[in-house]
Design an enzyme around this catalytic site. Structure first.
Site, PDB file in Angstrom:
ATOM      1  N   TYR A 138       0.818  -1.216   0.000  1.00  0.00           N
ATOM      2  CA  TYR A 138       0.000   0.000   0.000  1.00  0.00           C
ATOM      3  C   TYR A 138       0.854   1.269   0.000  1.00  0.00           C
ATOM      4  CZ  TYR A 138      -4.116  -2.888   0.994  1.00  0.00           C
ATOM      5  OH  TYR A 138      -5.123  -3.821   0.930  1.00  0.00           O
ATOM      6  N   LYS A 188       2.807 -15.414   2.549  1.00  0.00           N
ATOM      7  CA  LYS A 188       2.715 -16.112   1.263  1.00  0.00           C
ATOM      8  C   LYS A 188       4.148 -16.422   0.841  1.00  0.00           C
ATOM      9  CE  LYS A 188       0.338 -17.500  -2.392  1.00  0.00           C
ATOM     10  NZ  LYS A 188      -0.561 -18.671  -2.348  1.00  0.00           N
ATOM     11  N   ASP A 220      -3.706 -17.981   1.567  1.00  0.00           N
ATOM     12  CA  ASP A 220      -4.857 -18.618   0.902  1.00  0.00           C
ATOM     13  C   ASP A 220      -5.498 -19.645   1.822  1.00  0.00           C
ATOM     14  OD1 ASP A 220      -2.380 -19.790   0.569  1.00  0.00           O
ATOM     15  OD2 ASP A 220      -2.800 -20.645  -1.391  1.00  0.00           O
ATOM     16  N   ASP A 244      -5.828  -6.537   5.596  1.00  0.00           N
ATOM     17  CA  ASP A 244      -6.988  -5.788   5.112  1.00  0.00           C
ATOM     18  C   ASP A 244      -8.091  -6.771   4.713  1.00  0.00           C
ATOM     19  OD1 ASP A 244      -8.647  -3.871   4.056  1.00  0.00           O
ATOM     20  OD2 ASP A 244      -7.299  -3.231   2.461  1.00  0.00           O
ATOM     21  N   ASP A 248     -11.556  -8.232   7.127  1.00  0.00           N
ATOM     22  CA  ASP A 248     -12.934  -8.055   6.647  1.00  0.00           C
ATOM     23  C   ASP A 248     -13.649  -9.408   6.607  1.00  0.00           C
ATOM     24  OD1 ASP A 248     -12.782  -5.355   6.365  1.00  0.00           O
ATOM     25  OD2 ASP A 248     -13.370  -5.308   4.268  1.00  0.00           O
TER      26      ASP A 248
END
Ligand code: NAD
Length: 353
Positions: A138, A188, A220, A244, A248
């Site tokens: 980001y 990851k 994942d 992020d 959620d």
């Protein structure tokens, strides 16, 4: 307690108004609370041309804590990226060095039916997600969209330094020590070198916390496990982008995005407190938004910045009592419940306090 209030856009002013009533109630009970108001997001763009104006920066720099509603709205979608309301959020996090985002995902037993998962999978859920907030893709440079060989190319940079990983890992291990002493770090590493470093540094940092059981999971798989068996997690730590998305996902396990608070902390417990949801333009101005996430953000503020555990619990218990009484905003209502508006939910919490 010097608290800066940034209501923002959409439902922001409505939900913040109810949280301010809770702060006023604490003040009436003797807490030395001073509130100052400022602009962020779209309303700040409208007033000053900037989503995070200098005057707001000065206000929040001097405050002990910041309570924020939400920013954004479709009317701002056409603005150039640096002027978009969401940039105001990135800017305040960066300016205040709020690198640690703490997001509890708790399923109140009263709301087990509101979850899209079976009650037996989610009942009693209590996870804390610790998300790194000021690094990763980001903020990484270079970034942009440019024309190469006659076609447009979009690119971003995923980047973490050792020091950035260490400081968030410490926060996460310490959070785990206060809970069930289990920490799962998400990365990851099978594809991304940046997250191989993440795993290595979290592992090294963990040597200082032998009482915490550390595990690692690929992102994942973590996305899958959160819906398959979410109660296996205690504390999760992860980078900005994965956090992020996963936070959620975790929030939806609980049935309502309108229930979940968050804290973003610097090294000195200065914090920005906000609901995890956005500005919900679809319901703004209708007095139907759920103010509980914002009210619970005040509880987190009392706990993490001001070290007032009693005040924090008083607010949390009041929210729980309201739910036990069968009072609901429409987003969490099920059959037989009494549906209240935003302000009426604020009334209910105040009387329960
Ligand atoms: P959103 O969280 O605003 O809304 C998603 C859905 O949840 C909507 O149907 C909304 O009505 C509902 N909802 C959200 N909060 C609620 C509440 N308190 N009570 C009842 N229902 C609630 O996400 P979105 O629609 O993707 O984004 C809307 C705007 O908010 C966009 O401009 C986005 O950029 C911005 N946004 C801001 C933040 C923030 O300020 N931290 C976070 C996410 C999105």
């Amino acid at each position: 307690m010097n608290i800066a209030i940034l209501a923002g856009d959409g439902i922001g002013p409505e939900i913040i108004a109810q949280a301010v009533r809770v702060l006023d109630a604490l003040k009436a009970d003797g807490f030395d609370i001073e509130l100052e108001y400022g602009l962020i997001g779209g309303c700040a763009v409208d007033a000053t041309g900037e989503p995070y104006p200098e005057i707001t920066h000065q206000l929040v720099s001097q405050a002990d804590a910041v309570l924020l509603g939400a920013v954004g709205g479709p009317q701002y979608d056409g603005l150039p990226r640096p002027k978009r309301p969401e940039r105001g959020l990135l800017a305040i996090r960066k300016a205040l060095n709020l690198f640690a985002n703490l997001r509890p995902a708790i399923l109140y037993s009263e709301l087990a039916e509101a979850s899209s998962l079976k009650p037996e999978v989610v009942a009693g859920l209590d996870i804390m997600i610790v998300r790194e907030l000021t690094g990763d893709i980001y903020f990484g440079e270079p970034r942009g969209i440019e024309v190469r060989d006659g076609q447009r190319i979009g690119f971003n940079t995923m980047i973490y330094s050792e020091a950035e990983i260490q400081r968030i890992a410490h926060i996460a291990f310490q959070a785990a020590q206060k809970r069930n002493r289990r920490l799962c770090s998400i990365d990851k590493m099978n594809v991304l070198e940046c997250t191989q470093l993440w795993r290595d540094v979290v592992e090294e940092t963990g040597k200082a916390y032998p009482d915490v059981k550390l595990s690692h999971m690929l992102v994942d798989n973590a996305a899958m496990q959160l819906v398959r068996n979410p109660k296996q997690f205690d504390v999760i730590v992860t980078g900005n982008m994965f956090g992020d998305i996963l936070s959620d996902e975790a929030s939806m396990l609980t049935g309502s995005i309108g229930m979940l608070p968050s804290a973003s902390l610097d090294n000195h417990n200065k914090g920005l407190y906000e609901p995890i949801h956005g500005s919900a333009p679809d319901i703004a101005g209708k007095n139907i938004a759920n103010p509980l996430a914002t009210i619970l953000s005040v509880a987190m503020m009392m706990r993490y910045t001001f070290n007032q555990e009693d005040a924090a619990q008083r607010i949390e218990k009041a929210v729980k009592r309201v739910l036990t009484q069968g009072l609901r905003t429409s987003d969490i209502a099920s059959q037989g419940m009494q549906v209240l508006g935003t302000r009426e939910m604020g009334d209910a919490v105040l009387s329960a306090m």
